[in-house]
Structures are given as C-alpha cells and as structure tokens.
Design an enzyme around this catalytic site. Structure first.
Site, mmCIF file in Angstrom:
data_model
loop_
_atom_site.group_PDB
_atom_site.id
_atom_site.type_symbol
_atom_site.label_atom_id
_atom_site.label_comp_id
_atom_site.label_asym_id
_atom_site.label_seq_id
_atom_site.Cartn_x
_atom_site.Cartn_y
_atom_site.Cartn_z
ATOM 1 N N HIS A 35 72.617 -41.543 -21.282
ATOM 2 C CA HIS A 35 72.661 -41.806 -22.871
ATOM 3 C C HIS A 35 71.625 -42.881 -23.098
ATOM 4 C CE1 HIS A 35 74.803 -45.896 -21.771
ATOM 5 N NE2 HIS A 35 73.875 -46.282 -22.577
ATOM 6 N N ASP A 82 77.553 -40.219 -16.665
ATOM 7 C CA ASP A 82 76.226 -40.799 -17.402
ATOM 8 C C ASP A 82 75.352 -41.017 -16.526
ATOM 9 O OD1 ASP A 82 75.059 -41.875 -19.452
ATOM 10 O OD2 ASP A 82 76.395 -43.809 -19.619
ATOM 11 N N SER A 125 72.389 -51.235 -20.500
ATOM 12 C CA SER A 125 72.698 -49.789 -20.343
ATOM 13 C C SER A 125 71.876 -49.279 -19.046
ATOM 14 C CB SER A 125 72.688 -48.923 -21.644
ATOM 15 O OG SER A 125 73.750 -49.198 -22.363
#
Length: 469
Positions: free
Chosen positions: A76, A118, A222
């Site tokens: 992402h 992910d 992230s």
C-alpha cells in the site's frame, strides 16, 4: 474502511498543487504510520530500518534492507518516484546513503480491498554504500507464537490522538506481544462514541497481529519491520517476522496492530530477490538442483545496471497480436485527452504520482475523453489499461464508467466500476478491461464520473489503449 495511506489526513480537505482534493473522514481502518508508546531506539541497534522519502524529502513509509540493493516494504506504500534513505538514524541529519528507487514489485496476490499480502519489494538503483547489517527474513510459519515479544520501529507522529501531531526525527522502537489470529479476528469494540468496529472476516492467514500496553505502530511506520530481536547489538541476527500494514485506531485496547506475515510470502520474496538482486543474501541459497548437485542460479553481474534484468514479462511483440493505439501519462497536461464539463483538473504532481487528471461529479458529472483515434488496421478487440484513484466516493451508490465511441456514432457505455464492490477510496489501482466494437475506422474512449456529490473525485495517472489484430 481505510484512510489515505501516504498522507496524514487531519482535516476534511487536502490541498495540492493546482487545486483542492476533498475527502471525508468516515472510515476508521488506517494504515500504520507512527510508533505509539515507544522510546528512542539505541543508535545502531536496527540499522536495516530504512525510510522512504518523496522528492521533497518528506517521510511517507518505512522499510527494511534485506539485500544491499533490495528493500522490503508494504504494497500500500507503492507508487510514484521516491528515494530510499539507508543508515540515517536521525532524519534531520545528512547521514546515510540516499538511493533512488529503480523498480517496485508488489506481491502478485496483493488485495487492496482487504490489504491481504501487503508486500512490496523495492529494487534500488544501485547497491547501498552504507555499512549496515541486512535483516534476515523468517521462513517458519510457526514463528513467532502467541504471547511472544516482538519489536516494531519507525519514525513519525508519537501521539495517540488522530488530531495531534508530535513528529520525531529519531528512530523509535517499541515492544509488543504477538496475538493469535483467532483472538485477533475476535476483536471488536467502540472507536469513538458512535462507531462500533470489528476485525471479524478481516484477518487472513497471511497476517500477524500484535498489541502492547498503550503501544503500537500507527500512521509513516507503514512498511517497516516487525522483528524478533537477536542478541547481536548490531541487529545482524534479528529475524523479521512482519511488515507494518494496518489496524483500527492506534494503540486501541480493543484492536491489535495487523502486520503482513513474512513466512506466508517467504518463497515469493526469495524467488524475486534471487532472480533480480546483484547480491542476494547467502541464506536464500539461490541455486536450483539438477540431479543430486546444486547448480547456482545465474545472477546478473554486480556491475550491471538493474534495468538490465528487472523486467518480469517481456514487452508485447507483434506476435502477441496487440498493437499500441494510444498511451498517455499526462506528464505535460491533458495530452491526447480533452476535458468535458466543469471541474476537470490537471495536477503536475499529486498523491505521489506525476501527471494526474481529475474528474468529479458536478451535477451532470465531468468527463475525460480522448482525441479521435484513427485505426490503421482492422482490430477484432481492444483493451484499455489505466491507473486510477478515487476520493470520497460513497459505497454502493457512486461509480465511474468507461464509454466508447466508434466512427463518431455516439457514446456507448462499456463498463462501470462501483464503489466498495470494485474499488475502495484513497488508494491507487491498476485496471485492464477488454471490449469489442465491430468494424471501425476510428475510436474514442471516455471516462465519466457517475457519482452523487461534488466531493466525489476520480484521478487518472496513465491510460493505454491497444488493439488486437
């Protein structure tokens, strides 16, 4: 249930060059971008932790160095051009090695709708010159177990509140505890006064959960590493077990943080690194077996440019039957497209992409349509490949459509994409659709916003039209 992954959204509006992109804050699932409840990491303890920085030097995600020319991060976080900063403990300093990203390879089964798989591999423009340890990746599915301590690290906002920013230039780390997937999936509770949320149906076998006492990763972190710490103070024997991915709230007592589970993607990571890296780690054992003897896998020269061996599939050849008709990346305004209606906007750079155009609902909806394209041969079918990003599109009611016009005979709706079923807000998608129109000498394509509010936007980054002879 996602808020924008690579921007801190603290107001209903985000200002960008060339105009305003509007968004609503109605969803509570967020990608992880900050460390909550942690401390300054010891200098040199986690040297493999790297930061991803946009061209203006702003941190937007983290990652881990897994080979001298490869970084592991989250899918992402992918998209756009950026630098990887290696060996910089204090982001305010000029230390470390800054290496441009050369190519991204996201997991082939990454699902942006539920954030499954992910993973993103970042192949660098060159091997790093920083003398830092790489981190070893976990291969065993049973490591770690529930209740085991693990450590997560990153840079960014240290405040738990979504309405306060307390940024840290110094790498911070925090210890959390692994939670079983069954316990994680049973998580439910209130977020705020009126928003009841649940992890039910959201936790897959490719995910790993961990929680702490007022401790968590959250929004910048992230893509960063979740590790089992070893005894070597240089980090050389640390074992990475997860990648910072998503969660509901930050350090919320009801909801653990969710990480991508390294063991689930280990063989894919190993295969990609063995075939693409100029210096894969020895523990990957990059060889095949012929008979009873191991045979080294041919690897590119360490001095060869990465571009010489990064293509996963060769470009189409005339034998494939597909011929290019139109290809537009909007790097210099609308290019081969035209704006229809009002509120069509061009952005030189926005949402980590260069050259982006926007359409939105304005009562009748704005459109983006191509020039008349003369077809120099007879094609049996066509395909359109494009990148898009939606903002504030309401689920079940808002959509955008692809229309086609053959021989200037009027527009025909080819396909529409409905919010929630076909896409979610605040993330980039790559889409391909095939269609037929019969015998035609010319063709136009059009993207049309079919939404319900002036706040509903669709952005396009690249558009390609091909014909099959």
């Amino acid at each position: 249930m996602k808020i924008l992954d690579r921007l801190l959204v603290l107001s209903p509006f985000t200002f960008v060059s060339g105009g305003l992109i509007r968004r609503r804050q109605t969803e509570q699932r967020i990608f992880k971008e900050r460390i909550i409840g942690g401390f300054r990491a010891p200098i040199g303890r986690f040297p493999y932790a790297v930061s991803l920085q946009s061209p203006d030097g702003a941190l937007f995600c983290g990652g881990s160095l897994i080979a001298p020319d490869v970084v592991l991060s989250a899918a992402h976080c992918a998209g756009g051009s950026y630098d990887v900063v290696i060996g910089r403990y204090d982001l305010g300093s000029g230390e470390g090695d800054v290496v441009p990203m050369q190519r991204e390879v996201t997991h082939p089964e990454y699902n942006p709708s539920n954030t499954d798989n992910d993973f993103n591999l970042i192949f660098l423009d060159r091997p790093t010159t920083a003398a830092v340890a790489i981190v070893k990746l976990n291969k065993e599915s049973f490591v770690p177990s529930a209740q085991d301590p693990v450590t997560v690290m990153g840079w960014g906002d240290t405040a738990q509140s979504d309405f306060v920013q307390e940024l840290s230039d110094i790498l911070r780390s925090v210890q959390v505890t692994v939670v079983s997937n069954d316990e994680c999936a049973a998580s439910r509770g209130w977020v705020g006064w009126f928003n009841y949320q649940s992890y039910e149906g959201s936790i897959t076998q490719n995910m790993l959960c961990a929680r702490g006492s007022n401790a968590d990763s959250c929004q910048g972190d992230s893509g960063g590493p979740l590790v089992v710490e070893g005894s070597d103070p240089s980090g050389a024997d640390d074992l990475q077990v997860g990648v910072v991915s998503w969660g509901i709230g930050c350090a919320n007592s009801e909801f653990p943080g969710v990480y991508s589970r390294i063991s689930a993607a280990y063989e894919w990571i190993r295969s990609e690194v063995c075939s693409r890296s100029s210096d894969p780690p020895s523990y990957f054992q990059c060889y095949s077996v012929e008979g009873d003897s191991p045979v080294p896998v041919p690897l590119p020269s360490a001095t060869a440019p990465l571009s010489a061996f990064t293509a996963t599939t060769p470009p189409p050849s005339p034998r494939d039957g597909w011929a290019d008709i139109l290809e537009e990346n909007f790097d210099g305004n609308f290019g081969q497209f035209n704006a229809g209606g009002v509120d069509v906007m061009y952005y030189p750079s926005v949402m980590k992409r260069n050259g982006v155009v926007r359409i939105q609902n304005n009562g009748e909806g704005s459109t983006l349509y191509s020039n008349k394209l003369t077809l120099d041969r007879s094609f049996s079918r066509f395909r359109v490949t494009f990148s898009f990003y939606s903002n504030s599109m309401e689920i079940f009611s808002d959509s955008f459509c692809l229309d086609v016009m053959a021989d200037e005979a009027g527009w025909t709706e080819e396909k529409c994409w409905l919010s929630f079923f076909d896409f979610r807000n605040d993330q980039w998608y790559d889409e391909t659709v095939e269609f037929t129109v019969g015998r035609a000498d010319s063709l136009r394509i059009r993207f049309r916003c079919a939404a319900t509010s002036e706040y509903d936007d669709v952005l396009f980054d690249t558009v390609k039209l091909e014909g099959y002879a």
